[in-house]
Design a protein around this motif. Structure first.
Motif, PDB file in Angstrom:
ATOM      1  N   LEU A 166       0.822  -1.208   0.000  1.00 28.68           N
ATOM      2  CA  LEU A 166       0.000   0.000   0.000  1.00 28.68           C
ATOM      3  C   LEU A 166       0.858   1.260   0.000  1.00 28.68           C
ATOM      4  CD1 LEU A 166      -2.862  -1.044   2.461  1.00 28.68           C
ATOM      5  CD2 LEU A 166      -2.865  -1.087  -0.037  1.00 28.68           C
ATOM      6  N   ARG A 167       2.051   1.154   0.550  1.00 27.53           N
ATOM      7  CA  ARG A 167       2.957   2.310   0.559  1.00 27.53           C
ATOM      8  C   ARG A 167       3.539   2.599  -0.818  1.00 27.53           C
ATOM      9  NH1 ARG A 167       6.344   1.013   6.160  1.00 27.53           N
ATOM     10  NH2 ARG A 167       4.779   1.856   7.620  1.00 27.53           N
ATOM     11  N   LEU A 168       3.419   1.652  -1.745  1.00 22.54           N
ATOM     12  CA  LEU A 168       3.930   1.874  -3.099  1.00 22.54           C
ATOM     13  C   LEU A 168       3.127   2.932  -3.846  1.00 22.54           C
ATOM     14  CD1 LEU A 168       4.582  -1.818  -4.271  1.00 22.54           C
ATOM     15  CD2 LEU A 168       6.281  -0.138  -3.504  1.00 22.54           C
ATOM     16  N   LEU A 169       1.859   3.127  -3.464  1.00 23.52           N
ATOM     17  CA  LEU A 169       1.009   4.095  -4.157  1.00 23.52           C
ATOM     18  C   LEU A 169       1.388   5.511  -3.740  1.00 23.52           C
ATOM     19  CD1 LEU A 169      -0.708   1.385  -4.286  1.00 23.52           C
ATOM     20  CD2 LEU A 169      -2.704   2.889  -4.469  1.00 23.52           C
ATOM     21  N   ASN A 170       1.513   6.401  -4.730  1.00 21.35           N
ATOM     22  CA  ASN A 170       1.749   7.803  -4.405  1.00 21.35           C
ATOM     23  C   ASN A 170       0.420   8.497  -4.098  1.00 21.35           C
ATOM     24  OD1 ASN A 170       0.525   8.572  -6.891  1.00 21.35           O
ATOM     25  ND2 ASN A 170       2.500   8.394  -7.953  1.00 21.35           N
ATOM     26  N   THR A 171       0.472   9.768  -3.775  1.00 21.23           N
ATOM     27  CA  THR A 171      -0.725  10.493  -3.349  1.00 21.23           C
ATOM     28  C   THR A 171      -1.806  10.482  -4.423  1.00 21.23           C
ATOM     29  OG1 THR A 171       0.577  11.949  -1.921  1.00 21.23           O
ATOM     30  CG2 THR A 171      -1.635  12.703  -2.533  1.00 21.23           C
ATOM     31  N   GLN A 172      -1.422  10.753  -5.673  1.00 20.47           N
ATOM     32  CA  GLN A 172      -2.416  10.797  -6.744  1.00 20.47           C
ATOM     33  C   GLN A 172      -3.051   9.415  -6.963  1.00 20.47           C
ATOM     34  OE1 GLN A 172      -1.719  11.319 -11.278  1.00 20.47           O
ATOM     35  NE2 GLN A 172      -2.142  13.382 -10.513  1.00 20.47           N
ATOM     36  N   GLN A 173      -2.260   8.378  -6.909  1.00 22.43           N
ATOM     37  CA  GLN A 173      -2.809   7.026  -7.079  1.00 22.43           C
ATOM     38  C   GLN A 173      -3.785   6.682  -5.964  1.00 22.43           C
ATOM     39  OE1 GLN A 173       0.962   5.040  -7.205  1.00 22.43           O
ATOM     40  NE2 GLN A 173       1.188   5.267  -9.434  1.00 22.43           N
ATOM     41  N   TRP A 174      -3.503   7.113  -4.743  1.00 23.23           N
ATOM     42  CA  TRP A 174      -4.448   6.897  -3.646  1.00 23.23           C
ATOM     43  C   TRP A 174      -5.738   7.680  -3.863  1.00 23.23           C
ATOM     44  CZ3 TRP A 174      -5.291   3.302  -0.460  1.00 23.23           C
ATOM     45  CH2 TRP A 174      -4.257   2.534   0.097  1.00 23.23           C
ATOM     46  N   LEU A 175      -5.623   8.894  -4.362  1.00 28.46           N
ATOM     47  CA  LEU A 175      -6.825   9.698  -4.613  1.00 28.46           C
ATOM     48  C   LEU A 175      -7.682   9.067  -5.709  1.00 28.46           C
ATOM     49  CD1 LEU A 175      -5.341  13.310  -4.388  1.00 28.46           C
ATOM     50  CD2 LEU A 175      -6.773  12.141  -2.701  1.00 28.46           C
ATOM     51  N   PHE A 176      -7.024   8.548  -6.752  1.00 27.52           N
ATOM     52  CA  PHE A 176      -7.772   7.839  -7.794  1.00 27.52           C
ATOM     53  C   PHE A 176      -8.501   6.628  -7.201  1.00 27.52           C
ATOM     54  CE2 PHE A 176      -4.883   9.512 -11.366  1.00 27.52           C
ATOM     55  CZ  PHE A 176      -5.852  10.411 -11.791  1.00 27.52           C
ATOM     56  N   PHE A 177      -7.801   5.884  -6.355  1.00 29.06           N
ATOM     57  CA  PHE A 177      -8.448   4.726  -5.732  1.00 29.06           C
ATOM     58  C   PHE A 177      -9.632   5.153  -4.873  1.00 29.06           C
ATOM     59  CE2 PHE A 177      -8.972   2.365  -1.778  1.00 29.06           C
ATOM     60  CZ  PHE A 177      -9.440   1.156  -2.282  1.00 29.06           C
ATOM     61  N   LEU A 178      -9.455   6.165  -4.059  1.00 31.47           N
ATOM     62  CA  LEU A 178     -10.506   6.573  -3.123  1.00 31.47           C
ATOM     63  C   LEU A 178     -11.747   7.077  -3.836  1.00 31.47           C
ATOM     64  CD1 LEU A 178      -8.354   8.328  -0.364  1.00 31.47           C
ATOM     65  CD2 LEU A 178      -9.614   6.172  -0.163  1.00 31.47           C
ATOM     66  N   LEU A 192      -7.127   1.401 -11.017  1.00 32.43           N
ATOM     67  CA  LEU A 192      -6.087   0.398 -11.277  1.00 32.43           C
ATOM     68  C   LEU A 192      -5.129   0.736 -12.416  1.00 32.43           C
ATOM     69  CD1 LEU A 192      -8.332  -2.771 -10.843  1.00 32.43           C
ATOM     70  CD2 LEU A 192      -6.482  -2.041  -9.321  1.00 32.43           C
ATOM     71  N   GLU A 193      -5.510   1.639 -13.321  1.00 31.18           N
ATOM     72  CA  GLU A 193      -4.647   1.914 -14.483  1.00 31.18           C
ATOM     73  C   GLU A 193      -3.256   2.380 -14.076  1.00 31.18           C
ATOM     74  OE1 GLU A 193      -6.975   3.040 -18.542  1.00 31.18           O
ATOM     75  OE2 GLU A 193      -6.860   4.604 -17.020  1.00 31.18           O
ATOM     76  N   ASP A 194      -3.188   3.278 -13.104  1.00 31.79           N
ATOM     77  CA  ASP A 194      -1.899   3.836 -12.695  1.00 31.79           C
ATOM     78  C   ASP A 194      -1.324   3.133 -11.474  1.00 31.79           C
ATOM     79  OD1 ASP A 194      -2.219   5.614 -14.738  1.00 31.79           O
ATOM     80  OD2 ASP A 194      -2.625   7.365 -13.484  1.00 31.79           O
ATOM     81  N   CYS A 195      -1.995   2.111 -10.995  1.00 31.18           N
ATOM     82  CA  CYS A 195      -1.571   1.422  -9.773  1.00 31.18           C
ATOM     83  C   CYS A 195      -0.271   0.645 -10.014  1.00 31.18           C
ATOM     84  CB  CYS A 195      -2.671   0.464  -9.322  1.00 31.18           C
ATOM     85  SG  CYS A 195      -2.299  -0.426  -7.799  1.00 31.18           S
ATOM     86  N   PRO A 196       0.696   0.701  -9.084  1.00 33.82           N
ATOM     87  CA  PRO A 196       1.915  -0.114  -9.226  1.00 33.82           C
ATOM     88  C   PRO A 196       1.553  -1.589  -9.392  1.00 33.82           C
ATOM     89  CG  PRO A 196       2.153   1.474  -7.438  1.00 33.82           C
ATOM     90  CD  PRO A 196       0.731   1.544  -7.879  1.00 33.82           C
ATOM     91  N   GLU A 197       2.258  -2.270 -10.278  1.00 34.55           N
ATOM     92  CA  GLU A 197       1.907  -3.649 -10.615  1.00 34.55           C
ATOM     93  C   GLU A 197       1.864  -4.559  -9.388  1.00 34.55           C
ATOM     94  OE1 GLU A 197       3.871  -7.328 -13.130  1.00 34.55           O
ATOM     95  OE2 GLU A 197       4.120  -5.287 -13.899  1.00 34.55           O
ATOM     96  N   PRO A 245     -11.831  -7.275 -10.434  1.00 30.93           N
ATOM     97  CA  PRO A 245     -11.425  -6.036 -11.111  1.00 30.93           C
ATOM     98  C   PRO A 245     -10.086  -6.152 -11.823  1.00 30.93           C
ATOM     99  CG  PRO A 245     -12.371  -5.527  -8.980  1.00 30.93           C
ATOM    100  CD  PRO A 245     -12.234  -7.023  -9.032  1.00 30.93           C
ATOM    101  N   ILE A 246      -9.070  -6.699 -11.132  1.00 27.24           N
ATOM    102  CA  ILE A 246      -7.759  -6.781 -11.776  1.00 27.24           C
ATOM    103  C   ILE A 246      -7.742  -7.898 -12.816  1.00 27.24           C
ATOM    104  CG2 ILE A 246      -6.783  -8.278  -9.986  1.00 27.24           C
ATOM    105  CD1 ILE A 246      -5.046  -5.522 -12.066  1.00 27.24           C
ATOM    106  N   HIS A 247      -8.451  -8.985 -12.579  1.00 25.61           N
ATOM    107  CA  HIS A 247      -8.504 -10.082 -13.558  1.00 25.61           C
ATOM    108  C   HIS A 247      -9.112  -9.584 -14.867  1.00 25.61           C
ATOM    109  CE1 HIS A 247      -8.378 -14.108 -15.007  1.00 25.61           C
ATOM    110  NE2 HIS A 247      -9.657 -14.386 -14.861  1.00 25.61           N
ATOM    111  N   LEU A 248     -10.201  -8.838 -14.796  1.00 25.68           N
ATOM    112  CA  LEU A 248     -10.830  -8.286 -16.010  1.00 25.68           C
ATOM    113  C   LEU A 248      -9.928  -7.254 -16.676  1.00 25.68           C
ATOM    114  CD1 LEU A 248     -14.598  -7.788 -15.033  1.00 25.68           C
ATOM    115  CD2 LEU A 248     -13.529  -9.724 -16.205  1.00 25.68           C
TER     116      LEU A 248
END
Length: 458
Positions: free
Chosen positions: A28-40, A151-156, A359-362
């Motif tokens: 979870l720490r791999l995500l930067n601020t923008q990636q967390w905002l996209f997720f939220l 998920l598009e910008d999420c670290p693999e 979600p990630i499988h699709l």
């Protein structure tokens, strides 16, 4: 790969890769601020989509009394939503893939506000069905957009756990709907209507949240490649032709798989509150507590199994947890005391555990240029196929009457849910077994062969 070779590898390819992954906190720490905002923002929107859907499931008896209809008649309001979601997924999915994730997302949520208010003010059964049908179109557009945004910008390395967490917006929405239904329905006046009026409020905040964020970097990169050509719209259409030519069989498979998954969730959940209250005479408080615990199990399962799918593989994780879910069906539907809370927790842990991988499988299975459209439409066409779940269960359940409680007719819904879900789990296991898996697929435009072919190799 030849057909024979593909078939022969279905069992051997289930062997868990045992990929070494970091602990959940480190991921979870791999995500930067923008990636967390996209997720939220995606999570909150998906949560409220589920909330709006379950407002009807949790008020079936009250709606039936208001409109002078049977509970089976009211479940058509659920069925219509599920049937028409695919229209919304096509419209909003294509819009999001062509013009970006942001504005289709905003329009979606504006429609949620209008139609949830409209449901609260309907005066007749036909008006109720009409508004819910429109709601189905609006709801259909959100899932693919939310998955792509999160998920598009999420670290693999973090995709598995983020997928599980995102999908549990569905369970969290169900939990919130259960709590607020108990708070508003028949407690503050106007019967069931305040629940729907309240449901129109939070999307305003979700819209403001999304307006503060840009497009995802993955979409921006893809759009830059399109705009570098003389005609971006023509390239987009060419991408569609390439995707259809290359992946038509895979797209059919994804719809069939999503049909099974939607039967699994709706078959285990939509009529469950009615079973508790009607067959087992649970009080409103007991129904609420059971549903809350079940959804806590769902949220736990989705996150845990989503994370584990990065270690053991997507298909293996789905099949394993579906087998456990099938084994728990008997206590889930036949325990008649409040002890049913325990099997409800673990059954929904399994159901939404399997869903946590989806979600990630699709996303990994989908053609890159049409990721929002394919993810959303396969999911919603699966909803269309499974749209009559609650109506089927309710109709068959009424073939097994129990002694009435006063003037209230009672039915043996538990038996029907158990048999129905046994068949569904078997179907999901089989479809997952024969399907493909692209664990760790790259989402960037540089690795998209379809886009490269559509742009002439540029």
């Amino acid at each position: 790969m030849s057909v024979g070779r593909y078939v022969s590898t279905r069992i051997s390819s289930l062997k868990p890769p045992m990929t070494r992954v970091q602990n959940p906190i480190s991921l979870l720490r791999l995500l930067n601020t923008q990636q967390w905002l996209f997720f939220l923002v995606a999570f909150f929107a998906w949560t409220w989509d589920a909330f709006d859907f379950f407002t009807v499931s949790l008020t079936v008896e009250d709606l039936a009394e208001t409109f002078g209809k049977t509970k089976t008649d009211i479940t058509w309001g659920i069925t219509l939503v599920l049937m028409l979601r695919s229209i919304g997924s096509i419209i909003f999915g294509l819009a999001a893939d062509r013009w970006g994730r942001k504005w289709p997302f905003v329009v979606n949520n504006i429609l949620f506000i209008v139609l949830e208010l409209g449901t609260g003010f309907v005066g007749t059964y036909n008006q109720f069905l009409g508004v819910r049908a429109l709601f189905g179109i609006a709801m259909g557009g959100l899932y693919g957009n939310a998955a792509a945004t999160a998920l598009e910008d999420c670290p693999e390395a973090a995709r598995g756990i983020i997928s599980g967490m995102l999908q549990q917006g569905y369970a969290f929405g169900y939990l919130l709907a259960t709590v607020f239904a108990r708070a508003f329905v028949n407690t503050v006046g106007h019967g069931w209507r305040p629940l729907f009026w309240f449901g129109a409020g939070p999307p305003v905040l979700i819209i403001l949240f999304r307006l503060c964020l840009p497009e995802t970097q993955a979409y921006q990169e893809r759009q830059r490649i399109r705009e570098a050509t003389p005609n971006a719209a023509k390239v987009f259409l060419q991408e569609g032709k390439v995707a259809l030519k290359r992946h038509w069989l895979l797209l059919i498979y994804m719809v069939l798989l999503m049909a099974g998954f939607n039967f699994m969730s709706h078959g285990s959940q939509d009529l469950y509150p009615t079973m508790l209250s009607n067959q087992y005479n649970f009080s409103p408080n007991e129904v609420t507590v059971t549903q809350v615990v079940a959804n806590l199990g769902a949220m736990s399962g989705g996150t845990v199994i989503g994370y584990c799918s990065s270690i053991f593989g997507r298909r293996f994780s789905i099949i394993f947890i579906s087998i456990i879910g099938g084994a728990l069906l008997y206590p889930y539907t036949f325990v008649s005391s409040t002890s049913i809370i325990a099997p409800a927790f673990f059954e929904q842990f399994c159901v939404q555990g399997a869903w946590g991988v989806i979600p990630i499988h699709l996303m990994e299975l989908s053609p890159g240029s049409f990721r929002t459209f394919v993810v959303g439409t396969s999911y919603q066409l699966g909803n269309l196929v499974s749209s009559a779940s609650s109506t089927i269960e309710s109709t068959i359940g009424e073939k097994f009457p129990l002694p009435p409680k006063g003037k209230v007719k009672r039915y043996e819904y538990g038996k029907v849910i158990c048999i129905f879900m046994g068949c569904v789990f078997a179907y999901v296991i089989l479809l997952t077994l024969i399907g493909p898996e692209y664990l760790g697929r790259h989402f960037d435009a540089e690795n998209d062969e379809d886009l490269r072919e559509a742009t002439g190799g540029n």
